[in-house]
Motif scaffolding. Sequence first.
Motif, PDB file in Angstrom:
ATOM      1  N   ASN A 157       0.842  -1.188  -0.065  1.00  0.00           N
ATOM      2  CA  ASN A 157       0.042  -0.013  -0.053  1.00  0.00           C
ATOM      3  C   ASN A 157       0.687   1.044   0.014  1.00  0.00           C
ATOM      4  OD1 ASN A 157       1.014  -0.267   2.668  1.00  0.00           O
ATOM      5  ND2 ASN A 157      -0.657   0.357   3.642  1.00  0.00           N
ATOM      6  N   ASN A 158       2.227   1.200  -0.210  1.00  0.00           N
ATOM      7  CA  ASN A 158       2.919   2.274  -0.050  1.00  0.00           C
ATOM      8  C   ASN A 158       2.990   2.938  -1.768  1.00  0.00           C
ATOM      9  OD1 ASN A 158       4.614   0.715  -1.952  1.00  0.00           O
ATOM     10  ND2 ASN A 158       5.847   0.153  -0.232  1.00  0.00           N
ATOM     11  N   ILE A 159       3.264   4.177  -1.773  1.00  0.00           N
ATOM     12  CA  ILE A 159       3.286   4.854  -2.952  1.00  0.00           C
ATOM     13  C   ILE A 159       4.780   5.658  -3.292  1.00  0.00           C
ATOM     14  CG2 ILE A 159       1.978   7.224  -4.010  1.00  0.00           C
ATOM     15  CD1 ILE A 159      -0.143   6.876  -2.062  1.00  0.00           C
ATOM     16  N   GLU A 160       4.962   5.340  -4.791  1.00  0.00           N
ATOM     17  CA  GLU A 160       6.202   6.282  -5.201  1.00  0.00           C
ATOM     18  C   GLU A 160       5.787   7.264  -6.292  1.00  0.00           C
ATOM     19  OE1 GLU A 160       9.400   3.583  -6.729  1.00  0.00           O
ATOM     20  OE2 GLU A 160       8.584   2.213  -5.894  1.00  0.00           O
ATOM     21  N   VAL A 161       6.538   8.383  -6.083  1.00  0.00           N
ATOM     22  CA  VAL A 161       6.211   9.633  -7.008  1.00  0.00           C
ATOM     23  C   VAL A 161       7.606   9.846  -7.926  1.00  0.00           C
ATOM     24  CG1 VAL A 161       5.876  12.088  -7.084  1.00  0.00           C
ATOM     25  CG2 VAL A 161       4.759  10.501  -5.405  1.00  0.00           C
ATOM     26  N   LEU A 162       7.340   9.928  -9.323  1.00  0.00           N
ATOM     27  CA  LEU A 162       8.521  10.237  -9.959  1.00  0.00           C
ATOM     28  C   LEU A 162       8.571  11.828 -10.249  1.00  0.00           C
ATOM     29  CD1 LEU A 162      11.071   9.818 -11.700  1.00  0.00           C
ATOM     30  CD2 LEU A 162       9.365   9.322 -13.547  1.00  0.00           C
ATOM     31  N   ASP A 163       9.551  12.425 -10.089  1.00  0.00           N
ATOM     32  CA  ASP A 163       9.681  14.074 -10.449  1.00  0.00           C
ATOM     33  C   ASP A 163      10.336  14.218 -11.741  1.00  0.00           C
ATOM     34  OD1 ASP A 163       9.856  16.917 -10.742  1.00  0.00           O
ATOM     35  OD2 ASP A 163      10.451  17.114  -8.792  1.00  0.00           O
ATOM     36  N   ILE A 164       9.487  14.303 -13.031  1.00  0.00           N
ATOM     37  CA  ILE A 164       9.900  14.550 -14.037  1.00  0.00           C
ATOM     38  C   ILE A 164      11.122  15.491 -14.330  1.00  0.00           C
ATOM     39  CG2 ILE A 164       9.436  14.806 -16.737  1.00  0.00           C
ATOM     40  CD1 ILE A 164       6.777  13.844 -15.999  1.00  0.00           C
ATOM     41  N   THR A 165      11.013  16.565 -13.598  1.00  0.00           N
ATOM     42  CA  THR A 165      12.235  17.319 -13.892  1.00  0.00           C
ATOM     43  C   THR A 165      13.694  16.884 -13.160  1.00  0.00           C
ATOM     44  OG1 THR A 165      11.578  18.331 -11.580  1.00  0.00           O
ATOM     45  CG2 THR A 165      10.529  19.387 -13.589  1.00  0.00           C
ATOM     46  N   THR A 166      13.617  16.188 -12.142  1.00  0.00           N
ATOM     47  CA  THR A 166      14.745  15.602 -11.754  1.00  0.00           C
ATOM     48  C   THR A 166      15.017  14.193 -11.856  1.00  0.00           C
ATOM     49  OG1 THR A 166      13.823  15.026  -9.406  1.00  0.00           O
ATOM     50  CG2 THR A 166      14.652  17.214  -9.806  1.00  0.00           C
ATOM     51  N   LEU A 167      14.012  13.420 -12.491  1.00  0.00           N
ATOM     52  CA  LEU A 167      14.103  11.876 -12.884  1.00  0.00           C
ATOM     53  C   LEU A 167      14.575  11.304 -11.745  1.00  0.00           C
ATOM     54  CD1 LEU A 167      15.449  11.916 -16.344  1.00  0.00           C
ATOM     55  CD2 LEU A 167      13.114  11.622 -15.715  1.00  0.00           C
TER      56      LEU A 167
ATOM     57  N   ILE B 265       6.718   8.007  -0.760  1.00  0.00           N
ATOM     58  CA  ILE B 265       6.424   9.205   0.219  1.00  0.00           C
ATOM     59  C   ILE B 265       6.067   8.783   1.435  1.00  0.00           C
ATOM     60  CG2 ILE B 265       6.252  10.555  -1.858  1.00  0.00           C
ATOM     61  CD1 ILE B 265       3.073  10.084  -1.659  1.00  0.00           C
ATOM     62  N   ASN B 266       5.692   9.818   2.185  1.00  0.00           N
ATOM     63  CA  ASN B 266       5.211   9.402   3.696  1.00  0.00           C
ATOM     64  C   ASN B 266       3.783   9.360   3.673  1.00  0.00           C
ATOM     65  OD1 ASN B 266       5.471   8.777   6.420  1.00  0.00           O
ATOM     66  ND2 ASN B 266       5.726  11.034   7.054  1.00  0.00           N
ATOM     67  N   ILE B 267       3.172   8.696   2.932  1.00  0.00           N
ATOM     68  CA  ILE B 267       1.515   8.485   2.961  1.00  0.00           C
ATOM     69  C   ILE B 267       1.302   7.329   2.089  1.00  0.00           C
ATOM     70  CG2 ILE B 267       1.332   9.961   0.613  1.00  0.00           C
ATOM     71  CD1 ILE B 267      -1.311  11.055   1.891  1.00  0.00           C
ATOM     72  N   GLN B 268       0.262   6.549   2.484  1.00  0.00           N
ATOM     73  CA  GLN B 268       0.099   5.235   1.869  1.00  0.00           C
ATOM     74  C   GLN B 268      -1.344   5.049   1.822  1.00  0.00           C
ATOM     75  OE1 GLN B 268       1.286   2.326   4.751  1.00  0.00           O
ATOM     76  NE2 GLN B 268       3.525   2.729   4.510  1.00  0.00           N
ATOM     77  N   LEU B 269      -1.758   4.154   0.634  1.00  0.00           N
ATOM     78  CA  LEU B 269      -2.880   3.762   0.566  1.00  0.00           C
ATOM     79  C   LEU B 269      -3.761   3.306   1.706  1.00  0.00           C
ATOM     80  CD1 LEU B 269      -2.173   1.670  -2.959  1.00  0.00           C
ATOM     81  CD2 LEU B 269      -3.177   3.923  -2.647  1.00  0.00           C
TER      82      LEU B 269
ATOM     83  N   LEU C 172       9.768   8.912   2.392  1.00  0.00           N
ATOM     84  CA  LEU C 172       9.472   8.143   3.614  1.00  0.00           C
ATOM     85  C   LEU C 172      10.748   7.884   4.606  1.00  0.00           C
ATOM     86  CD1 LEU C 172       7.350   6.436   5.217  1.00  0.00           C
ATOM     87  CD2 LEU C 172       7.706   4.506   3.942  1.00  0.00           C
ATOM     88  N   THR C 173      10.582   8.256   5.736  1.00  0.00           N
ATOM     89  CA  THR C 173      11.641   7.899   6.854  1.00  0.00           C
ATOM     90  C   THR C 173      11.112   6.708   7.961  1.00  0.00           C
ATOM     91  OG1 THR C 173      11.023   9.759   7.974  1.00  0.00           O
ATOM     92  CG2 THR C 173      12.987   9.995   6.573  1.00  0.00           C
ATOM     93  N   SER C 174       9.823   7.251   8.089  1.00  0.00           N
ATOM     94  CA  SER C 174       8.974   6.258   8.985  1.00  0.00           C
ATOM     95  C   SER C 174       7.366   6.619   8.929  1.00  0.00           C
ATOM     96  CB  SER C 174       9.568   6.288  10.527  1.00  0.00           C
ATOM     97  OG  SER C 174       9.342   7.760  11.064  1.00  0.00           O
ATOM     98  N   TYR C 175       6.816   5.660   8.628  1.00  0.00           N
ATOM     99  CA  TYR C 175       5.322   5.753   8.564  1.00  0.00           C
ATOM    100  C   TYR C 175       4.507   6.385   9.791  1.00  0.00           C
ATOM    101  CZ  TYR C 175       0.611   5.217   6.863  1.00  0.00           C
ATOM    102  OH  TYR C 175      -0.731   5.250   6.594  1.00  0.00           O
TER     103      TYR C 175
END
Length: 755
Positions: free
Chosen positions: A580-590, A595-599, A645-648
């Motif tokens: 249930n975790n979430i990854e985010v890709l920043d297109i500008t930095t690739l 992230i520190n938020i989950q489904l 994410l460092t700790s949920y």
Amino acid sequence: MEKLDKSLRSTPEHHQNIPMTIKLSILLDVSLGLQYLHCHKPPIVHRDLSSNNILLTTQLRAKISDLGVAKVVRPDSKKSLTKVPGTTDFMPPEAQVDKPGHYGTSLDVFSYGGVMLHTITQEWPTPSAVKQYDSKTKKIRGFSEVERRQSYIDKMPEESRELKPVVISCLGEDPNSRSSISDVCDNLKKMNEGQHSDEETNLWSLLAQKAQLEGEVNQKKVENDRLKIDIDRKQREINKQKKEAEQQRIETEQQRMEAERQKKVVNRYKKQIDDLQEQLKLLTPLSQTNLVNSTVEKAASLAPAQARQQIHQQQQSQLSNTVKSSATIASLPTNAVQQSTQMSSINSTVAIQLQKSKQQLQELNQKLLTGYQRLNELHKHPNQEDNIAQLNSQLKLGVQQRQRLQQIIQQMNLQIQRQQPSVTQSPNATVQDSLEFSLALKSGQYQMDWTTRSSLPTAMWRAHATIINSIMYIGGGTCSDVMEMYNVYAYHFEEDRWDCLPPLQQYYGVPVNITEKLTIIGGCDYTHKATNKVTAFSYNSWKNDIFPNLLMARLRPAAVSYKSKIIVAGGKDHDDKVHNNIEVLDITTLQWKIINIQLPEPMYAPSAAMCGESLVIVGFTTEHMKRSNKTFLIDVDKVTTQSELTSYTGEDNMWSSLANAPYYQTALTPSSYSLVIIGGSDKQGKTTNDITIYDDVTKSWRRVSSLPLHCAWATATIINNEIIVAGGCMDTLTNETCNAASLTSVVMGHPKEIN
């Protein structure tokens, strides 16, 4: 400490004709080692004595090893012992039951009997079946442990006949009937007296060392061969890198040539526009205007006064338009367009020329309209055949010029779409197209008008789609033909045709639009192992080095694009665990970050889409592979601005729970105004053809229209105020499969007002 890398098992099986004195010496060493363990207070039972766990020195002295499962056994203990994990061929019957109860040192004595058989016969003593057919009684009966190994006892050589009673006493069925290891040691000592020769032992030791050295030489040869293989592999890698560098050089050269070609295109467009400017002047010279005016005035002299006044007003109006058009054409720049090697400058120049061409097309249309009006006036008066023929010729020339100008404008549009680079994608283009669609459905005054389009090349369900430059790419679904799951298909709306892209080495991935490049995120390989690959389609091939891979493997995740971010959530990992975790890709930095938020809960194969500024997920499969119709919504800005994410911290309360969707396995359609779901199945797995929309007022789902067929797990998207539904499956569904035929049908519909 001496290194012992030779076991008793390898020595008899690889060296023939070992002298009996050497065999007796080895067996005596083993029995003395066991005697030491058994005489300990309380005694120690090895529990895994076999030829594998007896090592030999260079002088052929035996050492007992592998005491990892040894246990201290107290005779007065009432505690039951666990099942013995030793070598089956050397284990007594009391140690091979699930609940062995109590056993003692006689267990090792039985194993020692097997070691004696292996050492003397130089064959691995595999026992026969416990129950066998007896040819004498013609019945199936149980065989004792000695009878099961009788074939190996019979193979004992004549010189070891004194050892047969010792072997039989060790292999007794009853633990209490077996000899103690001390008695065995005494018998072996008596047999070994006077037979042992140091010279013979040394000679045999030298022969064993020779064999060991030969084995080491062979091992070195194998290592050398492996080293050669590694060198060849590295050489191939170097060659591959050279080939890639050459390919990169070729691509750079192709880009340079493309830039040169663009320059020529700009010059060609300018020349065509200049030619058009000259041709347009043929319609507006003053002498031509005077000729037409004089003709109309001559005809008007025969008409009543009211007609003469009306014609005179039209002449003044057309003359004014003609003067304005001539002034506009004269004001167009005639200098050559600035040439630049940069692609952005070329596209800017083409855009300027495109704007000018559109302006000229508008002016030309106005002139043609004026010409046709004059033609109508001439037809009202007699004896104007020559003037009508002349004007018809001029109008025909104007129509040809308009067609040519329209072709140039179309070519410029295609050129800009194909060559203009995109720094960040505009993922909400299709969402903006859906605004009118959503409003029409929600009003209740429209119904869907469906048309059948070209079918999918293969049956496919639970697929994903993305739109890039008015082309829909669909993939990542389940197909009736396994080999088809590696394919991604491109649908051209205007031409109503499908193209198959080159095969992809991953399937069940999600296609998304990243900087106008078709990109497949996650999925699995041909072994159905989840992957973290992010593969982009460029120059008619799939490449893994354009965008970075995911931080973790994901099979069937949710993936959407928003502004300059790509959001990927859920899916299965290598161990089939649903996350249930979430990854985010920043297109500008690739760069990816978790992230520190989950489904709200682990999700597998969800249907996800953007609804305005919100991310919506519906119709997924839970961690325990159960269907779910829960619907969740979150402000996407909260997701894209989260830190790494460092700790949920349990911030999943950012999600809003909406009313459960009316169906499972549904298709969520991206919309800027409302949530729209297509098809699905009920609790019993029966599919539906409903189109359902979420009502913000009543906070519930409402049926607004229907599909031309029942389906679930279809793929749906909106473009140009039309919805397109592709694939899916029909009839009864379970969690992972469909029990009826999957679909290849493709339908497109648009809202039609109800009469």
